[in-house]
Every structure is written in C-alpha cells, then in structure tokens.
Design a protein around this motif. Structure first.
Motif, mmCIF file in Angstrom:
data_model
loop_
_atom_site.group_PDB
_atom_site.id
_atom_site.type_symbol
_atom_site.label_atom_id
_atom_site.label_comp_id
_atom_site.label_asym_id
_atom_site.label_seq_id
_atom_site.Cartn_x
_atom_site.Cartn_y
_atom_site.Cartn_z
ATOM 1 N N VAL A 163 0.819 -1.201 0.000
ATOM 2 C CA VAL A 163 0.000 0.000 0.000
ATOM 3 C C VAL A 163 0.857 1.257 0.000
ATOM 4 O O VAL A 163 0.518 2.244 -0.656
ATOM 5 C CB VAL A 163 -0.958 -0.015 1.213
ATOM 6 N N MET A 164 1.972 1.240 0.711
ATOM 7 C CA MET A 164 2.856 2.420 0.726
ATOM 8 C C MET A 164 4.289 1.986 0.970
ATOM 9 O O MET A 164 4.555 0.939 1.569
ATOM 10 C CB MET A 164 2.420 3.427 1.799
ATOM 11 N N GLY A 165 5.207 2.777 0.444
ATOM 12 C CA GLY A 165 6.622 2.592 0.768
ATOM 13 C C GLY A 165 7.311 1.413 0.119
ATOM 14 O O GLY A 165 8.477 1.139 0.415
ATOM 15 N N GLY A 166 6.602 0.665 -0.748
ATOM 16 C CA GLY A 166 7.213 -0.483 -1.387
ATOM 17 C C GLY A 166 7.595 -1.601 -0.445
ATOM 18 O O GLY A 166 8.423 -2.459 -0.764
ATOM 19 N N ARG A 167 6.993 -1.624 0.752
ATOM 20 C CA ARG A 167 7.283 -2.656 1.750
ATOM 21 C C ARG A 167 6.034 -2.896 2.590
ATOM 22 O O ARG A 167 5.110 -2.085 2.585
ATOM 23 C CB ARG A 167 8.443 -2.213 2.647
ATOM 24 N N PHE A 168 6.028 -3.988 3.335
ATOM 25 C CA PHE A 168 4.902 -4.299 4.213
ATOM 26 C C PHE A 168 4.935 -3.363 5.410
ATOM 27 O O PHE A 168 5.954 -3.268 6.103
ATOM 28 C CB PHE A 168 4.983 -5.753 4.671
ATOM 29 N N THR A 169 3.812 -2.683 5.657
ATOM 30 C CA THR A 169 3.729 -1.721 6.758
ATOM 31 C C THR A 169 2.393 -1.838 7.477
ATOM 32 O O THR A 169 1.520 -2.613 7.092
ATOM 33 C CB THR A 169 3.872 -0.268 6.248
ATOM 34 N N VAL A 170 2.250 -0.999 8.498
ATOM 35 C CA VAL A 170 0.988 -0.918 9.227
ATOM 36 C C VAL A 170 -0.165 -0.567 8.297
ATOM 37 O O VAL A 170 -1.313 -0.975 8.538
ATOM 38 C CB VAL A 170 1.101 0.103 10.377
ATOM 39 N N ALA A 171 0.108 0.167 7.223
ATOM 40 C CA ALA A 171 -0.956 0.510 6.278
ATOM 41 C C ALA A 171 -1.526 -0.738 5.619
ATOM 42 O O ALA A 171 -2.742 -0.834 5.385
ATOM 43 C CB ALA A 171 -0.433 1.482 5.218
ATOM 44 N N ASP A 172 -0.672 -1.708 5.296
ATOM 45 C CA ASP A 172 -1.162 -2.964 4.725
ATOM 46 C C ASP A 172 -2.072 -3.685 5.715
ATOM 47 O O ASP A 172 -3.126 -4.214 5.333
ATOM 48 C CB ASP A 172 0.019 -3.865 4.354
ATOM 49 N N ILE A 173 -1.668 -3.721 6.973
ATOM 50 C CA ILE A 173 -2.484 -4.402 7.984
ATOM 51 C C ILE A 173 -3.848 -3.723 8.110
ATOM 52 O O ILE A 173 -4.892 -4.389 8.083
ATOM 53 C CB ILE A 173 -1.756 -4.424 9.343
ATOM 54 N N ASN A 174 -3.855 -2.412 8.239
ATOM 55 C CA ASN A 174 -5.118 -1.705 8.442
ATOM 56 C C ASN A 174 -6.056 -1.876 7.261
ATOM 57 O O ASN A 174 -7.260 -2.091 7.436
ATOM 58 C CB ASN A 174 -4.850 -0.224 8.710
ATOM 59 N N VAL A 175 -5.532 -1.773 6.049
ATOM 60 C CA VAL A 175 -6.386 -1.910 4.873
ATOM 61 C C VAL A 175 -6.806 -3.371 4.680
ATOM 62 O O VAL A 175 -7.973 -3.657 4.392
ATOM 63 C CB VAL A 175 -5.678 -1.361 3.619
ATOM 64 N N ALA A 176 -5.876 -4.304 4.853
ATOM 65 C CA ALA A 176 -6.195 -5.719 4.654
ATOM 66 C C ALA A 176 -7.274 -6.202 5.606
ATOM 67 O O ALA A 176 -8.141 -7.011 5.232
ATOM 68 C CB ALA A 176 -4.937 -6.575 4.820
ATOM 69 N N GLU A 177 -7.263 -5.709 6.841
ATOM 70 C CA GLU A 177 -8.242 -6.162 7.812
ATOM 71 C C GLU A 177 -9.638 -5.607 7.530
ATOM 72 O O GLU A 177 -10.625 -6.123 8.056
ATOM 73 C CB GLU A 177 -7.794 -5.789 9.227
ATOM 74 N N VAL A 178 -9.728 -4.576 6.711
ATOM 75 C CA VAL A 178 -11.037 -4.102 6.246
ATOM 76 C C VAL A 178 -11.449 -4.867 4.993
ATOM 77 O O VAL A 178 -12.577 -5.369 4.891
ATOM 78 C CB VAL A 178 -11.001 -2.583 5.970
#
Length: 220
Positions: A163-178
């Motif tokens: 989702v951002m930064g070209g790496r796995f981040t908290v943004a991936d977790i937040n969006v994936a869980e929705v």
C-alpha cells in the motif's frame, strides 16, 4: 511496561493483535465480547462485555478493541495500530512525515470508502442465513466497492505489491483487515487480481496466521 488489549478475536481486535504479533510485542489479552451477543447482558455470571461497568471504565464508548499501554488508554482499532507502529518503529512504521500522512490516509480510506460495504457483503454472503439475505444489498455493495478496489489495485501495482513505501507496513495491515470482510464476494477479487494476490500474501504471514488460529479457537 505492559500492553493490555481488550476485545475478543471475533472483532476488530484482530487488527491490533496481528500488529502486536508482527512487532513481537508482549501483551496481556483481556477477552471482552460484544454485548449484543448475549441474551441478557445484565444476567449474573455473564462474561465481560462491552456494556460491563468494568469495561466502560476503560472505554466509556462501549466498543472494542481498546488498549491500555502502561496507563495510556486508546480506542479505535486503526488508530491503535498507527500509534503502536509509530511508538515501536521498525519497517512497519512510517519512515517520515509523508508516509505518516499516507498511513493515516489509507486508514481513513479503508474506514470510509470500504468497510461498511465490505461488512455488508460478509453478512449477506457468509453470516446471514439464506432467508435473511438481500440480493439488492449485495449488488449495491459490489457496485460501490468496484471503484475503491480499482484504486487499491492500481496502488498495489505502483507500490510493488504494498500500500505504501514499497514494503509491508501498518498501512497494509489496516487496509487488509477491512478488505478481508469482502472475501465472500469472490467475483470482486477475481476482477482485481492484484488486490487478491496482496490479501493472500498478507494473510500468509506468520503473525496473521498465529492471530487467525487463536480466532478459530475462540468460541463463536
């Protein structure tokens, strides 16, 4: 220092527990179930729930999850994750002010553009018995989610699968869980293959798998 996470696994607490697992944070888990799941929340001997006086001292809004981080109380799952990532740093956290803004943007995007409609699909395609399902609600949710799914799909191409930064981040977790709420609508994911591959990769992570195994072990 002690981190306490309040909430049951069959709630948005999964987001916080997944992140805590990713960060390797020790935490105390206090199960709190939703009051609506109880026939009589006021009955003697009922488990701790969202309207219990003891829990309302933690979160007067009466919702889960909440955390108590060595005396600092915080509510709202997406905000909790942003806070924990910011506090503990590492590759999951935003690396600068721009990524901080993107992480907040994506959390708000997931909550406002997707969550209500994704939950509607989960309920009508998986949770509700056939007699309670409303095809018109499903069609409306599918139509509404087509545009944000397309946005996410393009973002994942540009972001090398994240989702951002070209790496796995908290943004991936937040969006994936929705986004995972919409999984019963397989046609939506088939139409957006990058979203499908990204969600599968997120959920293949050991930290997610550990959280999900605990969720499966929890009483329904």
């Amino acid at each position: 220092m002690t981190l306490t996470i309040y909430g049951c696994y069959r709630s948005r607490a999964t987001r916080v527990i997944w992140l805590a697992n990713e960060l390797g944070l020790p935490f105390r888990h206090v199960p709190v179930i939703q009051a609506y799941r109880l026939a009589d929340p006021q009955a003697p001997g009922v488990p701790l729930h969202t309207r219990s006086p003891d829990f309302l001292k933690v979160n007067p809004n009466g919702h889960i999850p909440s955390i108590d981080d060595d005396g600092f109380k915080l509510h709202e799952s997406l905000a909790i994750n942003l806070y924990l990532a910011r506090k503990h740093g590492g590759p999951l956290a935003p690396k600068d002010a721009q990524e901080e803004g993107l992480a907040v943007m994506w959390a708000l995007w997931a909550a406002t553009e997707c969550e209500t409609h994704a939950l509607s699909l989960q309920q009508h395609l998986a949770a509700f018995p056939p007699e309670k399902r409303k095809p018109e609600v499903v069609e409306a949710a599918l139509a509404t989610l087509a545009a944000p799914f397309a946005v996410l799909d393009r973002t994942l191409v540009e972001g090398k699968g994240h989702v951002m930064g070209g790496r796995f981040t908290v943004a991936d977790i937040n969006v994936a869980e929705v986004i995972r709420y919409a999984r019963p609508a397989t046609q939506l994911f088939d139409a957006h293959p990058n979203v499908k591959a990204w969600l599968e990769a997120c959920q293949a992570r050991p930290a997610f798998q550990a959280m999900w195994q605990a969720r499966d072990a929890e009483a329904a």
